[in-house]
Scaffold this motif. Structure first.
Motif, PDB file in Angstrom:
ATOM      1  N   UNK A  49      48.815  34.802 -23.006  1.00  0.00           N
ATOM      2  CA  UNK A  49      50.050  34.261 -22.444  1.00  0.00           C
ATOM      3  C   UNK A  49      50.543  34.994 -21.219  1.00  0.00           C
ATOM      4  N   UNK A  50      49.964  36.171 -20.918  1.00  0.00           N
ATOM      5  CA  UNK A  50      50.416  36.936 -19.757  1.00  0.00           C
ATOM      6  C   UNK A  50      50.045  36.258 -18.436  1.00  0.00           C
ATOM      7  N   UNK A  51      49.018  35.426 -18.443  1.00  0.00           N
ATOM      8  CA  UNK A  51      48.656  34.691 -17.235  1.00  0.00           C
ATOM      9  C   UNK A  51      49.467  33.401 -17.195  1.00  0.00           C
ATOM     10  N   UNK A  52      50.236  33.219 -16.109  1.00  0.00           N
ATOM     11  CA  UNK A  52      51.141  32.070 -16.009  1.00  0.00           C
ATOM     12  C   UNK A  52      50.378  30.804 -15.612  1.00  0.00           C
ATOM     13  N   UNK A  53      49.577  30.300 -16.525  1.00  0.00           N
ATOM     14  CA  UNK A  53      48.648  29.208 -16.229  1.00  0.00           C
ATOM     15  C   UNK A  53      49.356  27.986 -15.649  1.00  0.00           C
ATOM     16  N   UNK A  54      50.352  27.460 -16.351  1.00  0.00           N
ATOM     17  CA  UNK A  54      51.012  26.223 -15.906  1.00  0.00           C
ATOM     18  C   UNK A  54      51.681  26.400 -14.547  1.00  0.00           C
ATOM     19  N   UNK A  55      52.251  27.570 -14.311  1.00  0.00           N
ATOM     20  CA  UNK A  55      52.912  27.816 -13.028  1.00  0.00           C
ATOM     21  C   UNK A  55      51.900  27.923 -11.892  1.00  0.00           C
ATOM     22  N   UNK A  56      50.737  28.496 -12.185  1.00  0.00           N
ATOM     23  CA  UNK A  56      49.693  28.576 -11.157  1.00  0.00           C
ATOM     24  C   UNK A  56      49.159  27.182 -10.819  1.00  0.00           C
TER      25      UNK A  56
END
Length: 319
Positions: free
Chosen positions: A6-13
């Motif tokens: 969850x630390x990688x902001x997938x949806x925001x990227x």
């Protein structure tokens, strides 16, 4: 790796990458006008690594890519621009992402690339003749993806790359040029694709590369005494993987550096924490995390800079 996915902001990227493409009047879009083909490769490959490529209208992308092809067979950075080997590889990589290499006239395209090889085995970037080991990698990578590597003098191409090797184990852009992590990736990648890694002193080069990790931040730089930059997470890491010396660095610390360069509100990744984000560093940050086997990301091939499943389709006809 003991990291929370969850630390990688997938949806925001994902949202950020799509916004760069949609907002043609933005500063980033305008400054990238001449190299939009590279930007398409960076953005679309990031989406694929995040397993989100299906949200893109692939017919629209493929149509635009093909409009960037020049009568010479090479591709330009945008419609009505001049062709260059840099944009040609990006075009091939974009088509490969969608499993659409069959739309190409492969003989015409490979003839264009072959025509850029010089007597000494080096490659020019375009008709104006600039020589750089980046172009050697691009030619070899591109022709390999097209199954046309036999069309160039591979032996001479390898000889030229080896002539750019320095006493510190690294490689420069031309013989005698300063060792640089970006050039090292190009040379190591080209040697890997041609089965020529035996030319490298892996311990010597591995030592130079692992010294690129800064103790305080955990990030990588491209040359001694330089600041860390997210893009070197790819250039250095992929090279270390290809020469089997990646265990010499602190992978968890590097992953934390990359994650610390995210814009957690609006998406995107920057070169260093708190700097402005761009699609270039977003791609190389996510690609670096993929090489670090970050949870939830698709695997990327360290030599071809494309997702492993894409490479498997090209060479083995399977996922």
């Amino acid at each position: 790796m003991e990291l929370l996915s969850g630390e990688l902001e997938v949806e925001k990227h994902v949202k950020y990458i799509l916004s760069v493409e949609k907002n043609k009047d933005s500063f980033e879009s305008v400054t990238m006008e001449h190299l939009r083909m590279n930007g398409a490769y960076w953005g679309l490959t990031t989406l694929d690594l995040l397993d989100k490529l299906e949200i893109v209208d692939q017919d629209e992308v493929i149509s635009w890519v093909m409009q960037c092809q020049h009568e010479s067979g090479g591709f330009a950075g945008n419609i009505d621009h001049d062709p260059h080997i840099l944009y040609t590889l990006s075009a091939v990589q974009v088509l490969a992402l969608f499993n659409k290499l069959d739309v190409l006239d492969i003989d015409r395209l490979s003839d264009y690339i072959c025509g850029l090889q010089n007597e000494d085995g080096s490659f020019s970037g375009d008709i104006w003749g600039e020589v750089d080991t980046r172009f050697s990698y691009i030619a070899i990578c591109c022709l390999s993806l097209l199954h046309r590597l036999d069309k160039i003098n591979t032996e001479k191409a390898v000889e030229y790359i080896v002539s750019c090797q320095n006493l510190d184990g690294g490689f420069g852009c031309t013989p005698g040029g300063e060792s640089h992590a970006g050039q090292i990736f190009c040379c190591v990648g080209a040697l890997a694709i041609t089965g020529s890694l035996y030319h490298i002193d892996k311990d010597l080069l591995g030592w130079w590369l692992c010294e690129r990790q800064l103790v305080q931040s955990g990030g990588m730089n491209g040359r001694p005494e330089k600041l860390p930059d997210v893009c070197y997470s790819w250039w250095v890491l992929s090279s270390l993987i290809l020469i089997d010396r990646v265990h010499w660095i602190d992978k968890a610390k590097l992953a934390r550096f990359i994650l610390g360069c995210q814009d957690k509100e609006n998406g995107g990744i920057s070169d260093r924490p708190d700097d402005a984000v761009d699609v270039f560093h977003t791609y190389f940050g996510v690609a670096g995390l993929s090489l670090l086997e970050y949870p939830g990301l698709k695997a990327i091939d360290p030599a071809y800079a494309l997702p492993v499943d894409v490479i498997n389709k090209i060479f083995f006809g399977r996922k």
